[in-house]
Design a protein around this motif. Structure first.
Motif, PDB file in Angstrom:
ATOM      1  N   LYS A  32       0.818  -1.216   0.000  1.00 48.70           N
ATOM      2  CA  LYS A  32       0.000   0.000   0.000  1.00 48.70           C
ATOM      3  C   LYS A  32       0.848   1.262   0.000  1.00 48.70           C
ATOM      4  O   LYS A  32       0.373   2.323  -0.375  1.00 48.70           O
ATOM      5  N   ASP A  33       2.103   1.138   0.413  1.00 52.79           N
ATOM      6  CA  ASP A  33       2.990   2.303   0.436  1.00 52.79           C
ATOM      7  C   ASP A  33       3.368   2.676  -0.992  1.00 52.79           C
ATOM      8  O   ASP A  33       3.582   1.806  -1.834  1.00 52.79           O
ATOM      9  N   GLU A  34       3.447   3.955  -1.272  1.00 48.62           N
ATOM     10  CA  GLU A  34       3.775   4.390  -2.633  1.00 48.62           C
ATOM     11  C   GLU A  34       5.233   4.131  -3.000  1.00 48.62           C
ATOM     12  O   GLU A  34       5.595   4.137  -4.174  1.00 48.62           O
ATOM     13  N   ASP A  35       6.072   3.867  -2.021  1.00 51.51           N
ATOM     14  CA  ASP A  35       7.480   3.576  -2.277  1.00 51.51           C
ATOM     15  C   ASP A  35       7.658   2.060  -2.410  1.00 51.51           C
ATOM     16  O   ASP A  35       7.490   1.319  -1.441  1.00 51.51           O
ATOM     17  N   PRO A  36       8.008   1.560  -3.605  1.00 52.74           N
ATOM     18  CA  PRO A  36       8.150   0.116  -3.794  1.00 52.74           C
ATOM     19  C   PRO A  36       9.252  -0.504  -2.934  1.00 52.74           C
ATOM     20  O   PRO A  36       9.233  -1.700  -2.678  1.00 52.74           O
ATOM     21  N   ALA A  37      10.180   0.305  -2.454  1.00 51.86           N
ATOM     22  CA  ALA A  37      11.250  -0.210  -1.602  1.00 51.86           C
ATOM     23  C   ALA A  37      10.687  -0.778  -0.304  1.00 51.86           C
ATOM     24  O   ALA A  37      11.256  -1.711   0.267  1.00 51.86           O
ATOM     25  N   VAL A  38       9.548  -0.267   0.157  1.00 49.30           N
ATOM     26  CA  VAL A  38       8.936  -0.760   1.395  1.00 49.30           C
ATOM     27  C   VAL A  38       8.559  -2.240   1.227  1.00 49.30           C
ATOM     28  O   VAL A  38       8.784  -3.056   2.118  1.00 49.30           O
ATOM     29  N   PHE A  39       7.999  -2.580   0.078  1.00 50.39           N
ATOM     30  CA  PHE A  39       7.651  -3.978  -0.192  1.00 50.39           C
ATOM     31  C   PHE A  39       8.905  -4.842  -0.223  1.00 50.39           C
ATOM     32  O   PHE A  39       8.921  -5.944   0.338  1.00 50.39           O
ATOM     33  N   LEU A  40       9.965  -4.369  -0.859  1.00 46.20           N
ATOM     34  CA  LEU A  40      11.192  -5.161  -0.949  1.00 46.20           C
ATOM     35  C   LEU A  40      11.820  -5.378   0.427  1.00 46.20           C
ATOM     36  O   LEU A  40      12.334  -6.458   0.722  1.00 46.20           O
ATOM     37  N   ILE A  41      11.757  -4.371   1.280  1.00 46.91           N
ATOM     38  CA  ILE A  41      12.257  -4.523   2.649  1.00 46.91           C
ATOM     39  C   ILE A  41      11.436  -5.576   3.387  1.00 46.91           C
ATOM     40  O   ILE A  41      11.971  -6.438   4.079  1.00 46.91           O
ATOM     41  N   ALA A  42      10.111  -5.517   3.215  1.00 45.53           N
ATOM     42  CA  ALA A  42       9.234  -6.494   3.863  1.00 45.53           C
ATOM     43  C   ALA A  42       9.502  -7.897   3.332  1.00 45.53           C
ATOM     44  O   ALA A  42       9.523  -8.870   4.099  1.00 45.53           O
ATOM     45  N   LEU A  43       9.713  -8.010   2.036  1.00 41.86           N
ATOM     46  CA  LEU A  43      10.000  -9.317   1.459  1.00 41.86           C
ATOM     47  C   LEU A  43      11.318  -9.866   1.992  1.00 41.86           C
ATOM     48  O   LEU A  43      11.431 -11.060   2.279  1.00 41.86           O
ATOM     49  N   ARG A  44      12.297  -9.005   2.186  1.00 37.43           N
ATOM     50  CA  ARG A  44      13.552  -9.447   2.804  1.00 37.43           C
ATOM     51  C   ARG A  44      13.307  -9.953   4.226  1.00 37.43           C
ATOM     52  O   ARG A  44      13.933 -10.919   4.665  1.00 37.43           O
ATOM     53  N   ASP A  45      12.398  -9.302   4.952  1.00 36.68           N
ATOM     54  CA  ASP A  45      12.040  -9.796   6.292  1.00 36.68           C
ATOM     55  C   ASP A  45      11.457 -11.201   6.206  1.00 36.68           C
ATOM     56  O   ASP A  45      11.786 -12.073   7.017  1.00 36.68           O
ATOM     57  N   VAL A  46      10.579 -11.440   5.247  1.00 43.46           N
ATOM     58  CA  VAL A  46       9.981 -12.772   5.068  1.00 43.46           C
ATOM     59  C   VAL A  46      11.062 -13.784   4.715  1.00 43.46           C
ATOM     60  O   VAL A  46      11.089 -14.896   5.262  1.00 43.46           O
ATOM     61  N   ILE A  47      11.973 -13.393   3.840  1.00 39.72           N
ATOM     62  CA  ILE A  47      13.067 -14.289   3.451  1.00 39.72           C
ATOM     63  C   ILE A  47      13.926 -14.642   4.663  1.00 39.72           C
ATOM     64  O   ILE A  47      14.215 -15.809   4.913  1.00 39.72           O
ATOM     65  N   LYS A  48      14.301 -13.631   5.440  1.00 42.67           N
ATOM     66  CA  LYS A  48      15.134 -13.869   6.624  1.00 42.67           C
ATOM     67  C   LYS A  48      14.410 -14.747   7.646  1.00 42.67           C
ATOM     68  O   LYS A  48      15.003 -15.642   8.240  1.00 42.67           O
ATOM     69  N   ALA A  49      13.132 -14.516   7.816  1.00 43.24           N
ATOM     70  CA  ALA A  49      12.340 -15.287   8.778  1.00 43.24           C
ATOM     71  C   ALA A  49      12.255 -16.761   8.402  1.00 43.24           C
ATOM     72  O   ALA A  49      12.023 -17.610   9.262  1.00 43.24           O
ATOM     73  N   ASN A  50      12.436 -17.045   7.135  1.00 41.44           N
ATOM     74  CA  ASN A  50      12.257 -18.411   6.647  1.00 41.44           C
ATOM     75  C   ASN A  50      13.556 -19.054   6.169  1.00 41.44           C
ATOM     76  O   ASN A  50      13.542 -19.896   5.277  1.00 41.44           O
ATOM     77  N   GLY A  51      14.667 -18.655   6.756  1.00 39.04           N
ATOM     78  CA  GLY A  51      15.918 -19.335   6.485  1.00 39.04           C
ATOM     79  C   GLY A  51      16.966 -18.520   5.775  1.00 39.04           C
ATOM     80  O   GLY A  51      18.104 -18.957   5.635  1.00 39.04           O
ATOM     81  N   GLY A  52      16.600 -17.350   5.265  1.00 37.89           N
ATOM     82  CA  GLY A  52      17.585 -16.456   4.676  1.00 37.89           C
ATOM     83  C   GLY A  52      17.761 -16.613   3.179  1.00 37.89           C
ATOM     84  O   GLY A  52      17.178 -17.471   2.528  1.00 37.89           O
ATOM     85  N   MET A  53      18.600 -15.731   2.656  1.00 37.42           N
ATOM     86  CA  MET A  53      18.817 -15.644   1.210  1.00 37.42           C
ATOM     87  C   MET A  53      19.511 -16.881   0.655  1.00 37.42           C
ATOM     88  O   MET A  53      19.192 -17.320  -0.451  1.00 37.42           O
ATOM     89  N   SER A  54      20.441 -17.454   1.397  1.00 41.48           N
ATOM     90  CA  SER A  54      21.136 -18.648   0.911  1.00 41.48           C
ATOM     91  C   SER A  54      20.165 -19.801   0.719  1.00 41.48           C
ATOM     92  O   SER A  54      20.223 -20.512  -0.298  1.00 41.48           O
ATOM     93  N   LYS A  55      19.289 -19.985   1.668  1.00 40.82           N
ATOM     94  CA  LYS A  55      18.293 -21.059   1.561  1.00 40.82           C
ATOM     95  C   LYS A  55      17.353 -20.790   0.382  1.00 40.82           C
ATOM     96  O   LYS A  55      17.024 -21.704  -0.376  1.00 40.82           O
ATOM     97  N   LEU A  56      16.910 -19.547   0.222  1.00 43.31           N
ATOM     98  CA  LEU A  56      16.042 -19.207  -0.904  1.00 43.31           C
ATOM     99  C   LEU A  56      16.757 -19.472  -2.225  1.00 43.31           C
ATOM    100  O   LEU A  56      16.179 -20.055  -3.145  1.00 43.31           O
ATOM    101  N   ALA A  57      18.020 -19.052  -2.335  1.00 46.47           N
ATOM    102  CA  ALA A  57      18.794 -19.256  -3.563  1.00 46.47           C
ATOM    103  C   ALA A  57      18.849 -20.738  -3.926  1.00 46.47           C
ATOM    104  O   ALA A  57      18.690 -21.107  -5.093  1.00 46.47           O
ATOM    105  N   GLU A  58      19.043 -21.560  -2.921  1.00 43.42           N
ATOM    106  CA  GLU A  58      19.085 -23.008  -3.152  1.00 43.42           C
ATOM    107  C   GLU A  58      17.715 -23.516  -3.610  1.00 43.42           C
ATOM    108  O   GLU A  58      17.621 -24.304  -4.550  1.00 43.42           O
ATOM    109  N   GLU A  59      16.662 -23.050  -2.953  1.00 49.02           N
ATOM    110  CA  GLU A  59      15.294 -23.506  -3.263  1.00 49.02           C
ATOM    111  C   GLU A  59      14.866 -23.160  -4.686  1.00 49.02           C
ATOM    112  O   GLU A  59      14.193 -23.952  -5.341  1.00 49.02           O
ATOM    113  N   ILE A  60      15.218 -21.959  -5.140  1.00 48.29           N
ATOM    114  CA  ILE A  60      14.751 -21.527  -6.467  1.00 48.29           C
ATOM    115  C   ILE A  60      15.856 -21.578  -7.519  1.00 48.29           C
ATOM    116  O   ILE A  60      15.669 -21.126  -8.649  1.00 48.29           O
ATOM    117  N   GLU A  61      17.001 -22.155  -7.121  1.00 47.97           N
ATOM    118  CA  GLU A  61      18.132 -22.354  -8.028  1.00 47.97           C
ATOM    119  C   GLU A  61      18.567 -21.055  -8.715  1.00 47.97           C
ATOM    120  O   GLU A  61      18.657 -20.954  -9.929  1.00 47.97           O
TER     121      GLU A  61
END
Length: 102
Positions: A32-61
């Protein structure tokens, strides 16, 4: 990030974002925020909460460094990367008609 906000994220937010329903609500609110960076920050929070970027990289190759750039504040993830990442967490993109303001 201060000690209090780090504790909030570690003690509360990251635990909550492991639940797909709560993660979806969090991301939708940030969209809902007009700044798209807010969504990307939130998505990084979701990524970190679920194992981090390394785990995501492995999952989606995908390359971890590339994902860090894509999901940075100035990032611009491709639609395939975004859809694949959301899918890992049981989430999907949903397009709806805009609400008209009276």
């Amino acid at each position: 990030m201060g000690k209090r906000s780090r504790r909030y994220k570690e003690d509360y937010l990251y635990k909550e974002l492991q639940d797909p329903k709560k993660a979806a609500a969090y991301l939708n609110e940030c969209l809902k925020d007009e700044d798209p960076a807010v969504f990307l920050i939130a998505l990084r929070d979701v990524i970190k909460a679920n194992g981090g970027m390394s785990k995501l990289a492995e999952e989606i190759e995908r390359n971890r460094e590339s994902l860090y750039r894509s999901f940075s504040v100035n990032g611009n993830p491709g639609i395939n990367t975004l859809v694949d990442a959301l899918d890992v967490y049981g989430l999907e993109i949903n397009v709806q008609p805009m609400r008209l303001h009276a």
